[in-house]
Motif scaffolding. Structure first.
Motif, mmCIF file in Angstrom:
data_model
loop_
_atom_site.group_PDB
_atom_site.id
_atom_site.type_symbol
_atom_site.label_atom_id
_atom_site.label_comp_id
_atom_site.label_asym_id
_atom_site.label_seq_id
_atom_site.Cartn_x
_atom_site.Cartn_y
_atom_site.Cartn_z
ATOM 1 N N THR A 243 0.815 -1.222 0.000
ATOM 2 C CA THR A 243 0.000 0.000 0.000
ATOM 3 C C THR A 243 0.842 1.263 0.000
ATOM 4 N N GLY A 244 2.125 1.142 0.301
ATOM 5 C CA GLY A 244 2.964 2.315 0.433
ATOM 6 C C GLY A 244 2.871 2.970 1.802
ATOM 7 N N LEU A 245 2.134 2.348 2.733
ATOM 8 C CA LEU A 245 1.940 2.909 4.068
ATOM 9 C C LEU A 245 2.864 2.286 5.113
ATOM 10 N N VAL A 246 3.668 1.304 4.699
ATOM 11 C CA VAL A 246 4.505 0.544 5.633
ATOM 12 C C VAL A 246 5.970 0.683 5.214
ATOM 13 N N ASP A 247 6.846 0.848 6.195
ATOM 14 C CA ASP A 247 8.281 0.907 5.916
ATOM 15 C C ASP A 247 8.990 -0.400 6.237
ATOM 16 N N VAL A 248 8.587 -1.062 7.332
ATOM 17 C CA VAL A 248 9.227 -2.306 7.749
ATOM 18 C C VAL A 248 8.149 -3.306 8.162
ATOM 19 N N VAL A 249 8.246 -4.535 7.645
ATOM 20 C CA VAL A 249 7.392 -5.644 8.079
ATOM 21 C C VAL A 249 8.260 -6.637 8.833
ATOM 22 N N ILE A 250 7.833 -6.992 10.049
ATOM 23 C CA ILE A 250 8.494 -8.056 10.809
ATOM 24 C C ILE A 250 7.531 -9.232 10.857
ATOM 25 N N ASP A 251 7.883 -10.284 10.146
ATOM 26 C CA ASP A 251 7.035 -11.458 9.940
ATOM 27 C C ASP A 251 7.378 -12.508 11.001
ATOM 28 N N THR A 252 6.436 -12.774 11.907
ATOM 29 C CA THR A 252 6.602 -13.787 12.952
ATOM 30 C C THR A 252 5.728 -14.975 12.589
ATOM 31 N N ASN A 253 6.364 -16.087 12.226
ATOM 32 C CA ASN A 253 5.605 -17.181 11.627
ATOM 33 C C ASN A 253 6.351 -18.509 11.725
ATOM 34 N N LEU A 254 6.793 -18.878 12.953
ATOM 35 C CA LEU A 254 7.450 -20.164 13.202
ATOM 36 C C LEU A 254 8.743 -20.340 12.411
ATOM 37 N N HIS A 255 9.418 -19.262 12.097
ATOM 38 C CA HIS A 255 10.629 -19.357 11.283
ATOM 39 C C HIS A 255 11.797 -19.897 12.100
ATOM 40 N N ARG A 256 12.419 -20.942 11.587
ATOM 41 C CA ARG A 256 13.566 -21.560 12.256
ATOM 42 C C ARG A 256 14.846 -21.431 11.444
ATOM 43 N N GLU A 257 14.765 -20.825 10.290
ATOM 44 C CA GLU A 257 15.933 -20.603 9.441
ATOM 45 C C GLU A 257 16.141 -19.103 9.283
ATOM 46 N N SER A 258 17.288 -18.739 8.751
ATOM 47 C CA SER A 258 17.559 -17.334 8.493
ATOM 48 C C SER A 258 17.294 -17.029 7.028
#
Length: 334
Positions: A243-258
């Motif tokens: 949307t152009g309204l966000v600068d940073v998204v931090i996705d928390t979703n069971l991630h175990r890898e980098s």
């Protein structure tokens, strides 16, 4: 049998594997100026980033699930609020502009067969709240699991900075603003709605895209940089990122890898590590609130990162109380 009841009462609903959206960069590589680092060894002081002139440092984790301690893994146990606080304090002592956030599912929601919180859960969550108060995050995203965790304590209100764009109830705010060196950083969050037949009294969970956009539009005039915390909602977060309204998204979703950071639309997308076993550190170079360069660092919170003594004191008291409750209710420690 009693043993069957004990086993079932300790089991979480099986978590679906995280959905990893296709995050193709939408800007030329030379525009992005992105790099990533994985730090897995060395004492704490050597894991800190050299002064690179970052205008903002975002530290982030998530999915502690009511556990103040490390992951309990037999090899290289990592994580824990004590190690998070040690690293946070070390960065703050360098007078760097820091924002510290949590992506969600930081409380425990385990239920017994009677449909009520397991006997030890209220105490676990109350101690977790005290640990978080000591840690002092700037924003805690409320995932749908956290709503049950909050109600387990008998009150949905806390002094902690709880945020959510699509969850209403208790002391949850749609968004918060933290001013860092004159930069107004707005933080909001979204959560997957969860199961409609497992609603939590006192909370209303709405559509993350529709309500998320409404909140982001409210934030536009009041902030210089916007962070969106997404708990298990990558599809909705992707739509909001574009949307152009966000600068940073931090996705928390069971991630175990980098995973390396990428731009989605104009938003920089990073992923937190499961149970905060690795603390995320996003270092940004800005020009009038626009990201010019970014370094994402993942720091293993292992034994070489000492636990903060104040958190250690809380952890010992919490462990003693929770173990006593478990022995009385179940006949053994869980």
């Amino acid at each position: 049998s009693v043993m069957l009841w004990l086993l079932l009462s300790c089991v979480h609903a099986p978590a679906a594997p995280p959905e990893i959206p296709t995050l193709e960069p939408t800007a030329p590589l030379q525009r992005q100026g992105l790099s990533s680092e994985l730090i897995i060894e060395g004492p704490l002081v050597e894991r800190l980033s050299p002064d690179d002139g970052a205008d903002l440092v975002i530290l982030y984790g998530g999915e502690e699930r009511g556990d103040m301690d490390h992951c309990g893994c037999p090899q290289r146990p990592r994580g824990g609020l004590g190690r998070q606080q040690s690293y946070l304090s070390a960065v703050q002592q360098r007078d760097q502009p820091v924002v510290f956030v949590n992506g969600g599912y930081w409380l425990e929601d385990a239920m017994g067969l009677d449909g009520h919180p397991r006997a030890d859960i209220p105490a676990m969550n109350q101690w977790m709240v005290m640990g978080m108060e000591q840690l002092g995050p700037d924003a805690l995203n409320v995932g749908y699991n956290d709503t049950a965790g909050l109600t387990s304590m008998g009150s949905t209100s806390t002094e902690l900075p709880l945020v959510s764009a699509n969850i209403r109830g208790g002391s949850v705010k749609p968004w918060v603003v933290q001013e860092v060196d004159g930069l107004r950083v707005g933080i909001t969050g979204i959560s997957v709605p969860g199961l409609s037949f497992l609603e939590t009294p006192g909370f209303e969970i709405g559509d993350p895209v529709r309500q998320g956009r409404q909140v982001l539009e409210e934030m536009a005039a009041e902030t210089d940089l916007v962070i969106l915390l997404s708990y298990r909602e990558p599809k909705a977060a992707r739509k909001l990122a574009q949307t152009g309204l966000v600068d940073v998204v931090i996705d928390t979703n069971l991630h175990r890898e980098s995973y390396p950071p990428v731009f989605v639309g104009e938003a920089l997308w990073v992923r937190s590590h499961f149970q905060s076993m690795r603390l995320g550190e996003l270092r940004l170079g800005l020009n009038e609130g626009e990201i010019q360069w970014a370094v994402e660092r993942k720091i293993d919170l292992d034994l070489q990162v000492p636990a903060h003594p104040e958190q250690t004191t809380l952890l010992r008291a919490a462990s003693d109380e929770v173990k006593a409750i478990q022995l009385e209710a179940f006949g053994r420690e869980l």
